[in-house]
Enzyme design. Structure first.
Site, short mmCIF file in Angstrom:
data_model
loop_
_atom_site.label_atom_id
_atom_site.label_comp_id
_atom_site.label_asym_id
_atom_site.label_seq_id
_atom_site.Cartn_x
_atom_site.Cartn_y
_atom_site.Cartn_z
N SER A 296 -42.37 22.76 -24.52
CA SER A 296 -43.58 23.33 -25.03
C SER A 296 -43.34 24.08 -22.88
CB SER A 296 -45.06 22.62 -24.52
OG SER A 296 -45.53 23.66 -24.41
N TYR B 82 -49.91 15.44 -22.20
CA TYR B 82 -49.65 16.22 -23.69
C TYR B 82 -48.32 17.09 -22.48
CZ TYR B 82 -47.57 20.56 -27.17
OH TYR B 82 -47.31 21.21 -26.94
N PRO C 92 -41.68 26.50 -26.12
CA PRO C 92 -43.17 27.62 -26.68
C PRO C 92 -44.09 28.31 -26.08
CG PRO C 92 -41.78 27.06 -28.61
CD PRO C 92 -41.95 25.84 -27.51
N PHE D 17 -51.79 23.97 -34.76
CA PHE D 17 -51.95 22.52 -32.93
C PHE D 17 -52.67 22.93 -32.62
CE2 PHE D 17 -50.92 22.91 -29.00
CZ PHE D 17 -50.07 21.71 -28.71
N1 LIG Z 1 -48.57 26.18 -32.50
C1 LIG Z 1 -48.16 25.38 -30.34
O1 LIG Z 1 -48.83 26.42 -29.25
C2 LIG Z 1 -46.95 25.24 -29.51
C3 LIG Z 1 -46.57 25.47 -28.18
C4 LIG Z 1 -45.40 25.01 -27.99
C5 LIG Z 1 -45.77 23.91 -28.08
N2 LIG Z 1 -45.52 23.23 -29.65
C6 LIG Z 1 -45.20 22.01 -30.72
O2 LIG Z 1 -44.57 22.74 -31.76
C7 LIG Z 1 -44.12 21.62 -32.48
C8 LIG Z 1 -44.70 22.00 -33.69
O3 LIG Z 1 -46.15 22.09 -33.41
P1 LIG Z 1 -46.62 22.75 -34.55
O4 LIG Z 1 -47.38 23.87 -33.34
O5 LIG Z 1 -46.17 23.38 -35.91
O6 LIG Z 1 -47.94 22.46 -34.43
P2 LIG Z 1 -48.85 21.60 -36.42
O7 LIG Z 1 -48.84 22.42 -37.45
O8 LIG Z 1 -49.89 20.15 -36.02
O9 LIG Z 1 -47.26 21.07 -36.65
C9 LIG Z 1 -47.38 19.70 -35.97
C10 LIG Z 1 -45.97 19.18 -37.41
O10 LIG Z 1 -45.96 17.31 -37.00
C11 LIG Z 1 -46.50 16.71 -37.48
N3 LIG Z 1 -46.85 15.36 -37.12
C12 LIG Z 1 -47.11 14.30 -36.47
N4 LIG Z 1 -47.47 13.62 -36.17
C13 LIG Z 1 -46.43 12.97 -37.17
C14 LIG Z 1 -45.77 11.80 -37.34
N5 LIG Z 1 -46.66 10.57 -36.87
N6 LIG Z 1 -44.99 11.71 -38.12
C15 LIG Z 1 -44.51 12.23 -39.03
N7 LIG Z 1 -45.00 13.95 -38.45
C16 LIG Z 1 -45.51 14.06 -37.56
C17 LIG Z 1 -47.57 17.03 -38.49
O11 LIG Z 1 -47.44 16.46 -39.80
P3 LIG Z 1 -48.25 15.50 -40.38
O12 LIG Z 1 -49.51 15.47 -40.49
O13 LIG Z 1 -47.72 16.17 -42.18
O14 LIG Z 1 -47.22 14.24 -40.19
C18 LIG Z 1 -46.94 17.93 -38.78
O15 LIG Z 1 -45.55 19.06 -39.09
C19 LIG Z 1 -45.18 19.92 -31.37
O16 LIG Z 1 -44.15 18.86 -30.86
C20 LIG Z 1 -45.93 20.92 -30.50
O17 LIG Z 1 -46.01 20.54 -29.37
C21 LIG Z 1 -47.01 24.18 -29.84
#
Ligand SMILES: NC(=O)c1ccc[n+]([C@@H]2O[C@H](COP(=O)([O-])OP(=O)(O)OC[C@H]3O[C@@H](n4cnc5c(N)ncnc54)[C@H](OP(=O)(O)O)[C@@H]3O)[C@@H](O)[C@H]2O)c1
Length: 248
Positions: free
Chosen positions: A133, A146, A176, A184
């Site tokens: 991130s 974070y 990203p 998220f």
């Molecule tokens: N959205 C943003 O603005 C942004 C920006 C930069 C980076 N990111 C990063 O991108 C990645 C994906 O985020 P996203 O935006 O797609 O958010 P999201 O929709 O909340 O997706 C997070 C995923 O992680 C899984 N997860 C969380 N804890 C887990 C665990 N203990 N075991 C297995 N699976 C787990 C969740 O699935 P379950 O709940 O079904 O387990 C979900 O599928 C993250 O690493 C986040 O830090 C996001």
């Protein structure tokens, strides 16, 4: 190409699974919510799902060891599962939130790397891609653990690059900025949809599809090219001045 992606039940992970799956690659999809994984599976021709909490070391090891025979070789491992919890300043935060971010964003990621890396080194091929991130590069109020967890991810990737010299195994961190269309912010604000939605209003933020395309591009470059880090932001996002607190 066989892809293993964590956090495939929503957001970026789901989009990454679909991007690879739609191009004929086999997909191993990991997350906790089984029903979300089942719906993903129904949309991808060759997909095996692993409902598992990646923080549970025993369950994760068993899951990897019990993958079906034709999914055992992993060519691309995408460490995508991760979360931010809360936006309080360090002095006001809930320590359980900090612990969970460290468990998920750091400990589970390093353990899964430890499980998968030996087979890649043995085959002298493979690619580990992390979803870091911009929070790992640029601090902001309330980003504390974070941001630190994502800084760990970037430095871990660079360290792996050093260790993997001569093995042909590639390692990349995709970083990203503001992205909407995932869960998220809903997770970060603990279900407060209004607060989550407000963050994206008028921002024309990145989308899960944008991230999925970047991951696919990085993974399908010719084998002599390694993207170390790839920072991506929506055009609308940029930097602001450093804060100076002044005595009144
Ligand atoms: N959205 C943003 O603005 C942004 C920006 C930069 C980076 N990111 C990063 O991108 C990645 C994906 O985020 P996203 O935006 O797609 O958010 P999201 O929709 O909340 O997706 C997070 C995923 O992680 C899984 N997860 C969380 N804890 C887990 C665990 N203990 N075991 C297995 N699976 C787990 C969740 O699935 P379950 O709940 O079904 O387990 C979900 O599928 C993250 O690493 C986040 O830090 C996001």
């Amino acid at each position: 190409m066989n892809l293993l992606v964590t956090g495939a039940s929503s957001g970026f992970g789901r989009a990454i699974a679909k991007e690879f799956g739609s191009k004929g690659h086999k997909v191993i999809a990991i997350a906790r919510r089984k029903e979300h994984l089942e719906s993903l599976q129904s949309e991808i021709p060759h997909c095996t799902i692993v409902p598992c909490d990646i923080c549970d070391k025993v369950a994760l090891k068993n899951a990897i060891e019990s993958l079906p025979k034709d999914f055992k070789e992993i060519d691309v491992l995408v460490h995508n599962a991760g979360l931010a919890l809360g936006i309080s300043s360090a002095q006001n935060c809930d320590f359980d939130d900090w612990e969970r971010m460290i468990e998920t964003n750091i400990k589970a990621l390093t353990y899964l790397t430890h499980l998968i890396l030996p087979q890649m080194v043995e085959r002298k091929s493979g690619h580990i891609i992390t979803i870091g991130s911009i929070a790992g590069r640029y601090p902001y109020p309330g980003g504390n653990v974070y941001g630190a967890s994502k800084a760990f991810v970037r430095q871990f990737v660079l360290g792996l690059r050093s260790d993997l010299s001569g093995t042909n195994v590639r390692v990349s961190d995709i970083e990203p900025g503001l992205a909407e269309g995932s869960e998220f912010s809903l997770v970060r604000f603990k279900g407060d949809k209004q607060k989550a939605d407000a963050l994206y209003k008028g921002a024309n933020a990145l989308t899960p599809q944008d991230i999925a395309q970047a991951v696919y591009w990085v993974a399908t470059l010719p084998p002599h090219i390694n993207i170390n880090t790839l920072e991506m932001m929506p055009t609308s996002q940029s930097f602001s001045a450093l804060n100076v607190h002044r005595e009144s």
